[in-house]
Design an enzyme around this catalytic site. Structure first.
Site, PDB file in Angstrom:
ATOM      1  CB  SER A   1      -0.932   0.006   1.215  1.00  0.00           C
ATOM      2  OG  SER A   1      -0.180  -0.152   2.405  1.00  0.00           O
TER       3      SER A   1
ATOM      4  CG  ASN B   1      -5.168  -3.664  13.377  1.00  0.00           C
ATOM      5  OD1 ASN B   1      -4.554  -3.656  12.307  1.00  0.00           O
ATOM      6  ND2 ASN B   1      -5.654  -4.777  13.921  1.00  0.00           N
TER       7      ASN B   1
ATOM      8  CG  HIS C   1     -41.085  23.546 -13.605  1.00  0.00           C
ATOM      9  ND1 HIS C   1     -41.267  22.216 -13.317  1.00  0.00           N
ATOM     10  CD2 HIS C   1     -41.787  24.225 -12.662  1.00  0.00           C
ATOM     11  CE1 HIS C   1     -42.073  22.095 -12.258  1.00  0.00           C
ATOM     12  NE2 HIS C   1     -42.392  23.302 -11.844  1.00  0.00           N
TER      13      HIS C   1
ATOM     14  CB  SER D   1     -13.073  24.832 -30.119  1.00  0.00           C
ATOM     15  OG  SER D   1     -13.060  24.021 -31.276  1.00  0.00           O
TER      16      SER D   1
ATOM     17  CE  LYS E   1     -18.089  26.650 -28.556  1.00  0.00           C
ATOM     18  NZ  LYS E   1     -18.327  25.199 -28.657  1.00  0.00           N
TER      19      LYS E   1
ATOM     20  CG  ASN F   1     -15.987  25.584 -25.272  1.00  0.00           C
ATOM     21  OD1 ASN F   1     -16.966  26.147 -25.774  1.00  0.00           O
ATOM     22  ND2 ASN F   1     -15.162  24.812 -25.962  1.00  0.00           N
TER      23      ASN F   1
ATOM     24  CD  GLU G   1     -18.430  22.439 -20.458  1.00  0.00           C
ATOM     25  OE1 GLU G   1     -17.646  21.577 -20.891  1.00  0.00           O
ATOM     26  OE2 GLU G   1     -18.907  23.334 -21.161  1.00  0.00           O
TER      27      GLU G   1
ATOM     28  CE1 TYR H   1      -7.141  -2.679   9.287  1.00  0.00           C
ATOM     29  CE2 TYR H   1      -6.377  -4.908   8.883  1.00  0.00           C
ATOM     30  CZ  TYR H   1      -6.462  -3.584   8.509  1.00  0.00           C
ATOM     31  OH  TYR H   1      -5.868  -3.178   7.338  1.00  0.00           O
TER      32      TYR H   1
ATOM     33  CD  GLN I   1      -3.720  -2.038   2.385  1.00  0.00           C
ATOM     34  OE1 GLN I   1      -3.098  -2.401   3.372  1.00  0.00           O
ATOM     35  NE2 GLN I   1      -3.406  -2.452   1.172  1.00  0.00           N
TER      36      GLN I   1
END
Ligand code: ARG
Length: 465
Positions: free
Chosen positions: A30, A118, A164, A285, A291, A293, A298, A325, A330
């Site tokens: 790990s 632990n 709406h 773009s 463009k 954006n 986003e 444990y 982990q």
């Protein structure tokens, strides 16, 4: 196959006749993610050395040597000089290996008494998340500050309010922007509550049954700056509520960011045109030269899915897990580290996006020019004259129909012809300013109520600085 032996980065071996197979070692390892715990593991090791000293299990010189060794390990971690070795199973094994290289077996081999990975890993993760929660708090405060500055600028500018995605009733632009501050204020309060619940030290719980060496968990808790120590040693080593709750908070922040992001995308469309995005917080773009954006907004919207996924991963791992444990635990770390990294990428970018937005109040305000969104005002006017709302709604609806049929605005309709209760004075209700002014109550959209709302939000924010 090599014989199993303690050392070489693992903290066990005596009872084994063979070292782990390569596939086992790969699965078990790990260090590629739990290395983030290293500074906290060292802090916790120092507190544990103090506990051993207090219990009479270390003499002063050994304690001093251990503490100095840990300081050196900390410096090496900090500078990047110390890295996990191939054979290290986890951060705990790697740090003990290095400590022993520095201070020798006889001194370094004493630190682990009365302590298990632990209680160690549970302690490290709490310490790390408590630190991170302060950083996230500061970043949220910055975002709220940017939103409030924009809201204050436009606190009195009218804009259509939506339900709406249709024009509903007029509000102010400041009210629209201010509505995004409230969810983040709740997230700040969630983080604060979480910090109080998380400030519990598992140290002294050992593997599960507590320690038999006379180490006082309460003193170690205080040494590490926790508010208190555990109540049940079994629970102490397996409790990951703090991870799941933290991930709920980050997912909730993600959802709030996604709704802010979505609104910025909408406002920046040619159809809305309520905001100009700053060049520094938009992208172009590869084919369409014109463009610009709203990618930061986003990505904030998109990354919320990831934050929700991280929460679901941990809850799923915890569900039905036996006590105490199990190695499944982990799997708490990668999701929570991913959530932290994701959120800490998004928050500063969203703060910059918001701070540099240029609102176009004249465009937003033009959306209130259509009289239909004042139909509720006409119904409310009739209610003030004593008509039941059910009937007033019907009458106002007929006025809207008459406007549609004649192709005129609501205030141009021959109101008394729609219903005798609509006297010519009813037209006074049909103004955006009147509609806003009528809502001066706390939390309302009248400009002075919005100004009060924003001032209170600023004050609320101060307590998190
Ligand atoms: N790497 C482990 C984890 O993250 C540390 C605890 C290991 N404990 C054990 N009994 N094998 O959970």
């Amino acid at each position: 196959m090599a014989e199993g032996r303690t050392g070489q980065g693992s903290l066990w071996g005596g009872r084994f006749g063979a070292a782990p197979a390569a596939a086992m070692a790969q699965l078990s390892k790990s260090t590629h993610f739990d290395w983030a715990l290293a500074p906290y593991d060292i802090r916790q090791g120092t507190a544990h050395a103090n506990a051993l000293l207090r219990a009479g299990l270390l003499d002063e010189p050994t304690h001093a040597a251990l503490t100095a060794g840990l300081e050196q390990v900390a410096a090496e971690v900090d500078s990047g000089q110390l890295q996990p070795a191939e054979a290290d199973e986890d951060v705990h094994g790697a740090l003990e290996r290095r400590l022993i290289e520095i201070v020798g077996q006889d001194v370094g081999g004493r630190l682990r008494a009365g302590r298990s990975r632990n209680d160690q890993v549970a302690t490290d993760l709490r310490l790390l998340l408590l630190d991170v929660s302060n950083a996230v708090t500061a970043e949220l405060v910055d975002l709220c500050g940017a939103l409030l500055t924009q809201a204050e600028r436009h606190h009195a500018d009218p804009a259509p309010g939506f339900t709406h995605l249709q024009h509903a009733q007029p509000v102010t632009l400041g009210h629209e922007i201010g509505k995004h501050v409230q969810p983040f204020l709740r997230d700040l309060s969630r983080l604060r509550d979480w910090q109080q619940r998380t400030s519990v030290s598992p140290m002294g719980a050992g593997a599960l049954a507590g320690n038999g060496l006379g180490l006082d968990p309460v003193a170690t808790a205080a040494d590490l700056g926790f508010s208190r120590s555990f109540e049940n040693s079994i629970d102490a080593v397996v409790d990951r509520d703090f991870v799941a709750e933290f991930l709920f908070i980050t997912a909730m922040i993600g959802v709030h960011l996604s709704r802010l992001g979505e609104e910025i995308c909408l406002w920046a469309t040619s159809e809305f045109g309520w905001v100009y995005l700053h060049d520094e917080f938009s992208t172009g773009s590869s084919i369409m030269p014109q463009k610009k954006n709203p990618d930061s907004a986003e990505l904030a919207r998109g990354k919320s899915g990831r934050l929700i996924g991280d929460l679901v991963s941990v809850l799923t791992m915890l569900k039905g897990l036996p006590f105490a444990y199990n190695r499944d635990l982990q799997e708490d770390k990668e999701p929570v580290f991913d959530a932290i990294a994701t959120l800490r990428l998004v928050l500063p970018a969203m703060t910059g996006t918001v701070a540099t937005l240029r609102f176009r109040p004249e465009v937003a305000g033009a959306g209130t020019a259509d009289g239909h969104s004042l139909a509720t005002e006409l119904a409310d006017w009739l209610v003030r004259q004593g008509m039941p709302f059910r009937q007033a709604h019907e009458v106002s609806g007929r006025a809207v129909k008459a406007a549609d049929e004649a192709g005129v605005q609501l205030w141009e309709v021959d109101l008394p012809a729609v219903d005798p209760a609509l006297t010519p004075r009813a037209v006074e209700a049909l103004s955006v300013d009147a509609a806003l002014a009528a809502r001066g109550h706390p939390g309302g959209t009248a400009p002075e109520a919005v100004a009060r709302q924003l001032k209170q939000a600023r004050e609320a924010l101060e307590q998190y600085r």
